[in-house]
Design a protein around this motif. Structure first.
Motif, PDB file in Angstrom:
ATOM      1  N   UNK A  17       0.842  -1.191   0.000  1.00 44.01           N
ATOM      2  CA  UNK A  17       0.000   0.000   0.000  1.00 44.01           C
ATOM      3  C   UNK A  17       0.878   1.242   0.000  1.00 44.01           C
ATOM      4  N   UNK A  18       0.826   2.085  -1.052  1.00 43.25           N
ATOM      5  CA  UNK A  18       1.570   3.344  -1.034  1.00 43.25           C
ATOM      6  C   UNK A  18       0.856   4.371  -0.161  1.00 43.25           C
ATOM      7  N   UNK A  19       1.632   5.172   0.537  1.00 52.75           N
ATOM      8  CA  UNK A  19       1.071   6.204   1.407  1.00 52.75           C
ATOM      9  C   UNK A  19       1.866   7.476   1.205  1.00 52.75           C
ATOM     10  N   UNK A  20       1.209   8.528   0.731  1.00 53.98           N
ATOM     11  CA  UNK A  20       1.841   9.823   0.505  1.00 53.98           C
ATOM     12  C   UNK A  20       1.388  10.795   1.582  1.00 53.98           C
ATOM     13  N   UNK A  21       2.346  11.374   2.304  1.00 55.04           N
ATOM     14  CA  UNK A  21       2.029  12.300   3.388  1.00 55.04           C
ATOM     15  C   UNK A  21       2.338  13.730   2.963  1.00 55.04           C
ATOM     16  N   UNK A  22       1.364  14.599   3.160  1.00 62.55           N
ATOM     17  CA  UNK A  22       1.482  15.995   2.751  1.00 62.55           C
ATOM     18  C   UNK A  22       2.272  16.800   3.785  1.00 62.55           C
ATOM     19  N   UNK A  23       2.729  18.000   3.404  1.00 62.91           N
ATOM     20  CA  UNK A  23       3.435  18.864   4.356  1.00 62.91           C
ATOM     21  C   UNK A  23       2.620  19.103   5.620  1.00 62.91           C
ATOM     22  N   UNK A  24       3.298  19.032   6.771  1.00 61.63           N
ATOM     23  CA  UNK A  24       2.648  19.240   8.059  1.00 61.63           C
ATOM     24  C   UNK A  24       2.094  17.993   8.689  1.00 61.63           C
ATOM     25  N   UNK A  25       2.025  16.878   7.937  1.00 58.11           N
ATOM     26  CA  UNK A  25       1.511  15.628   8.503  1.00 58.11           C
ATOM     27  C   UNK A  25       2.456  15.099   9.571  1.00 58.11           C
ATOM     28  N   UNK A  26       1.886  14.447  10.567  1.00 60.03           N
ATOM     29  CA  UNK A  26       2.681  13.793  11.600  1.00 60.03           C
ATOM     30  C   UNK A  26       2.962  12.363  11.138  1.00 60.03           C
TER      31      UNK A  26
ATOM     32  N   UNK B  29       8.244  18.759   2.963  1.00 54.69           N
ATOM     33  CA  UNK B  29       7.679  18.885   1.620  1.00 54.69           C
ATOM     34  C   UNK B  29       6.850  17.666   1.233  1.00 54.69           C
ATOM     35  N   UNK B  30       7.190  16.525   1.778  1.00 54.60           N
ATOM     36  CA  UNK B  30       6.448  15.301   1.464  1.00 54.60           C
ATOM     37  C   UNK B  30       7.222  14.082   1.922  1.00 54.60           C
ATOM     38  N   UNK B  31       6.497  13.030   2.254  1.00 55.58           N
ATOM     39  CA  UNK B  31       7.087  11.730   2.568  1.00 55.58           C
ATOM     40  C   UNK B  31       6.267  10.668   1.847  1.00 55.58           C
ATOM     41  N   UNK B  32       6.953   9.805   1.097  1.00 52.56           N
ATOM     42  CA  UNK B  32       6.306   8.692   0.412  1.00 52.56           C
ATOM     43  C   UNK B  32       6.717   7.390   1.088  1.00 52.56           C
ATOM     44  N   UNK B  33       5.711   6.620   1.493  1.00 51.25           N
ATOM     45  CA  UNK B  33       5.932   5.344   2.162  1.00 51.25           C
ATOM     46  C   UNK B  33       5.372   4.213   1.327  1.00 51.25           C
ATOM     47  N   UNK B  34       5.970   3.039   1.449  1.00 50.02           N
ATOM     48  CA  UNK B  34       5.390   1.829   0.900  1.00 50.02           C
ATOM     49  C   UNK B  34       5.222   0.864   2.064  1.00 50.02           C
ATOM     50  N   UNK B  35       3.974   0.504   2.332  1.00 47.66           N
ATOM     51  CA  UNK B  35       3.652  -0.351   3.470  1.00 47.66           C
ATOM     52  C   UNK B  35       3.336  -1.762   2.995  1.00 47.66           C
ATOM     53  N   UNK B  36       3.836  -2.739   3.716  1.00 48.86           N
ATOM     54  CA  UNK B  36       3.505  -4.130   3.443  1.00 48.86           C
ATOM     55  C   UNK B  36       2.412  -4.587   4.397  1.00 48.86           C
TER      56      UNK B  36
END
Length: 203
Positions: free
Chosen positions: A4-13, A98-105
């Motif tokens: 599951x890809x997860x993109x976090x926007x600026x300011x996200x915890x 600015x952003x964080x991109x995660x890939x979750x298993x």
């Protein structure tokens, strides 16, 4: 195993975003990969009483660990502007720049449907604005997670965010809790709703 890809926007915890996703979708798994940067990092070093907090232009190097509806256990490593590497247990208050991109298993899920990325989920009725490091905010989030209530977390990151929330609610304290866009109040008001049984109607 599903990914599951997860993109976090600026300011996200970073931590709270993963906790919220796992709780709302009732999924368990681990972090496969990460790339991105942070404006603030909060992490627990071994043998220290309080988390260390760094601010600035911070580059994420690794994020390892697991998550489930019951919580997360994640280790963060990052680099500061001098290329010094830091790391420890990921704590709330780690904020995306600015952003964080995660890939979750995903290794386990309670529903037959595949998990959905947050931008495809229905917006929850309950919204809560929190300050990093605020003990009452942490208690409010713990209560919502314990009750397994869908909720949207908005982290106040800087004076501009603070003034925006203050203008919306008329309050200068946090957390600030909204239901269907209407202000409910703070932590005490949230616990009053819980005691009356009204929170259950927000499932």
């Amino acid at each position: 195993m599903l990914s599951l890809p997860l993109n976090l926007a600026p300011g996200s915890d970073l931590r709270l975003s993963i906790e919220q996703l796992a709780a709302e979708q009732q999924i368990s798994g681990f972090v496969l990969g990460v790339v991105g940067n942070l404006s603030q990092a909060s992490f627990q070093c071994p043998g220290q009483a309080e988390p260390r907090v760094l601010k600035g232009d911070l580059e994420v190097i690794t994020l390892n660990g697991n998550f489930s509806p019951k919580g997360v256990h994640l280790h963060l490593s990052l680099s500061d502007g001098a290329c010094q590497v830091w790391g420890g247990h990921l704590e709330p208050g780690t904020l995306v720049q600015k952003g964080v991109d995660l890939l979750l298993g995903i290794t386990d899920q309670s529903e037959s449907q595949p998990p959905k990325a947050p931008d495809a989920m229905t917006n929850p009725r309950l919204e809560i604005a929190v300050l990093p490091g605020c003990p009452w905010c942490a208690r409010a989030l713990r209560l919502l997670r314990t009750l397994d209530l869908p909720h949207q977390v908005d982290t106040v990151n800087g004076d501009a965010d603070f003034k925006r929330w203050q203008s919306r609610s008329g309050m200068s304290t946090f957390p600030q809790v909204f239901v269907d866009g209407q202000l409910i109040g703070g932590y005490d008001d949230l616990t009053t709703l819980h005691a009356s049984g009204e929170l259950e109607a927000l499932r």
